[in-house]
Design an enzyme around this catalytic site. Sequence first.
Site, PDB file in Angstrom:
ATOM      1  N   LYS A   1       6.407  -2.640 -10.973  1.00  0.00           N
ATOM      2  CA  LYS A   1       7.376  -1.972 -10.087  1.00  0.00           C
ATOM      3  C   LYS A   1       8.804  -2.327 -10.522  1.00  0.00           C
ATOM      4  CE  LYS A   1       4.881   0.370  -7.123  1.00  0.00           C
ATOM      5  NZ  LYS A   1       5.003   1.841  -6.984  1.00  0.00           N
TER       6      LYS A   1
ATOM      7  N   TYR B   1       1.324  -6.469 -10.875  1.00  0.00           N
ATOM      8  CA  TYR B   1       1.617  -5.224 -10.134  1.00  0.00           C
ATOM      9  C   TYR B   1       3.104  -5.194  -9.789  1.00  0.00           C
ATOM     10  CZ  TYR B   1       2.576  -2.425  -6.074  1.00  0.00           C
ATOM     11  OH  TYR B   1       3.172  -1.566  -5.207  1.00  0.00           O
TER      12      TYR B   1
ATOM     13  N   SER C   1       8.668  -1.466  -4.165  1.00  0.00           N
ATOM     14  CA  SER C   1       7.979  -2.351  -3.225  1.00  0.00           C
ATOM     15  C   SER C   1       8.747  -3.645  -3.004  1.00  0.00           C
ATOM     16  CB  SER C   1       6.592  -2.682  -3.784  1.00  0.00           C
ATOM     17  OG  SER C   1       6.024  -3.770  -3.100  1.00  0.00           O
TER      18      SER C   1
HETATM   19  C1  WQD Z   1      -0.343  -8.996   5.009  1.00  0.00           C
HETATM   20  C2  WQD Z   1      -0.591 -10.331   5.678  1.00  0.00           C
HETATM   21  C3  WQD Z   1      -1.899 -11.842   4.336  1.00  0.00           C
HETATM   22  C4  WQD Z   1      -5.534  -9.331   4.466  1.00  0.00           C
HETATM   23  C5  WQD Z   1       0.898  -6.265  -0.162  1.00  0.00           C
HETATM   24  C6  WQD Z   1       1.519  -6.116  -1.512  1.00  0.00           C
HETATM   25  C7  WQD Z   1       2.782  -5.322  -1.437  1.00  0.00           C
HETATM   26  C8  WQD Z   1       2.520  -4.009  -0.739  1.00  0.00           C
HETATM   27  C9  WQD Z   1       1.915  -4.255   0.630  1.00  0.00           C
HETATM   28  C10 WQD Z   1       2.178  -2.334  -2.417  1.00  0.00           C
HETATM   29  C11 WQD Z   1      -0.461 -11.512   4.724  1.00  0.00           C
HETATM   30  C12 WQD Z   1      -2.666 -11.447   5.588  1.00  0.00           C
HETATM   31  C13 WQD Z   1      -4.248  -9.835   4.603  1.00  0.00           C
HETATM   32  C14 WQD Z   1      -6.617  -9.981   5.111  1.00  0.00           C
HETATM   33  C15 WQD Z   1      -5.086 -11.596   6.016  1.00  0.00           C
HETATM   34  N1  WQD Z   1       1.681  -3.183  -1.499  1.00  0.00           N
HETATM   35  N2  WQD Z   1      -4.033 -10.946   5.361  1.00  0.00           N
HETATM   36  N3  WQD Z   1      -6.344 -11.091   5.864  1.00  0.00           N
HETATM   37  O1  WQD Z   1       0.317  -9.095   0.858  1.00  0.00           O
HETATM   38  O2  WQD Z   1       2.200  -8.597   2.521  1.00  0.00           O
HETATM   39  O3  WQD Z   1       1.753  -6.999   0.655  1.00  0.00           O
HETATM   40  O4  WQD Z   1       0.693  -4.986   0.412  1.00  0.00           O
HETATM   41  O5  WQD Z   1       3.326  -2.105  -2.685  1.00  0.00           O
HETATM   42  O6  WQD Z   1       3.226  -5.071  -2.746  1.00  0.00           O
HETATM   43  O7  WQD Z   1       1.879  -7.408  -1.974  1.00  0.00           O
HETATM   44  O8  WQD Z   1       0.131  -7.179   2.522  1.00  0.00           O
HETATM   45  O9  WQD Z   1      -1.642  -6.453   4.049  1.00  0.00           O
HETATM   46  O10 WQD Z   1      -2.294  -7.742   1.954  1.00  0.00           O
HETATM   47  O11 WQD Z   1      -1.156  -8.943   3.823  1.00  0.00           O
HETATM   48  O12 WQD Z   1      -4.869 -12.597   6.713  1.00  0.00           O
HETATM   49  O13 WQD Z   1      -7.810  -9.563   5.021  1.00  0.00           O
HETATM   50  O14 WQD Z   1      -1.942 -10.371   6.156  1.00  0.00           O
HETATM   51  O15 WQD Z   1      -2.060 -13.229   4.052  1.00  0.00           O
HETATM   52  O16 WQD Z   1       0.085 -12.613   5.460  1.00  0.00           O
HETATM   53  P1  WQD Z   1       1.101  -8.102   1.643  1.00  0.00           P
HETATM   54  P2  WQD Z   1      -1.332  -7.527   3.064  1.00  0.00           P
END
Ligand code: WQD
Length: 348
Positions: free
Chosen positions: A160, A156, A131
């Site tokens: 990885k 997490y 990841s």
């Molecule tokens: C994306 C953007 C949030 C939810 C995570 C893990 C990573 C991988 C992918 C496993 C960010 C914003 C999110 C919400 C929001 N997983 N957001 N409202 O954090 O980039 O990555 O998932 O491997 O390891 O860290 O993905 O989809 O949670 O967030 O505004 O309800 O959307 O702040 O900018 P992220 P995400």
Amino acid sequence: MSTEHSYILVTGGTGFIGSFTVLQLIERGFKVVVIDNLVNSSTEPLQRIKKLANLKEDIIFHKVDLLKVSEVESIFEKYKFYGVIHFAALKAVGESVYKPLKYYENNISGTINLLKVMEAHAVKNIVFSSSATVYKQSVEGKGLLESDDLGCVNPYGRTKLFMESIITDVADSQVGWTGVLLRYFNPTGAHPTGEMGEDPLQIPNNLMPYVSQVAVGKLEKVHVFGSDYNTHDGTGVRDYIHVVDLARAHVLAMEKIQKTASDEKSQVLTYNLGSGTGYSVLEMIKAMSKACKHDIPYVMDPRRKGDVDTVICNPALAEKELGFKVELDLTAMCTDLWKWHKIQKWNV
Ligand code: WQD
């Protein structure tokens, strides 16, 4: 050893990325055995794959917990494996902060058990689901390179990183191992038919499953975590990749192993899997609105702990060495997601 008389073992193969990879492995002619402990998924995706791949036979599946080494051993005694694609892991960043030991035990001990049994059966080819979270921090505006600094801000991500290191150390300790570490950026989308997709059992943590559930009316409104980031519209920017593209990269990785594996040496290759293009939260909501042809309500909330402004990749190495380049764009991601969630809603 050719794959002709042997199988590819897919751990965590009933999960989101795992099930899409199983489908494409089968479509590319591989023989597959799927194991999963079903703690975060059901066997339903296997029926969807069977239908999408037009199979007469059921996909070979065994309920196996990698923490029970005897269960893993029994699978390796039953089938001859050419290689393993290792997805099985807990992956909720937020939960890992509150339950680190659950994540270290499940993800790391499970991987150690898998590698021990692989070693005992001389199965030395592995594609690993890693990841972008292993990177220290995205350099503003610059796509992350595989050689950029590593360092994690949550348990997490550390699991990885440790799993990458364990695979690398095993390969370095002997000859004949080929490992391919695939660092995903932000997977999203669904099957173009709408017949298969991510099916989170709880309220989604990730943006796009949440936006999709608001779009179909299962959730009230999107909570945008932060509007004061150093980005063009103040909301977080990420590098989204369609799950169908992501699955194809795993097949290319296994084919890379077939072409380059050698009994005389070991190698571990690492690739970023993303588009290299970033989209903000507001842009993703707008894109989904276009796909579902109605507004999607949202509210601006404070930042989420641990989030950063921008995370995008430099995809050049995967293109050069794997021949991988994303083919499905933002419209496809949102159109396919919308199709999947509409079908899901009416099937409940
Ligand atoms: C994306 C953007 C949030 C939810 C995570 C893990 C990573 C991988 C992918 C496993 C960010 C914003 C999110 C919400 C929001 N997983 N957001 N409202 O954090 O980039 O990555 O998932 O491997 O390891 O860290 O993905 O989809 O949670 O967030 O505004 O309800 O959307 O702040 O900018 P992220 P995400």
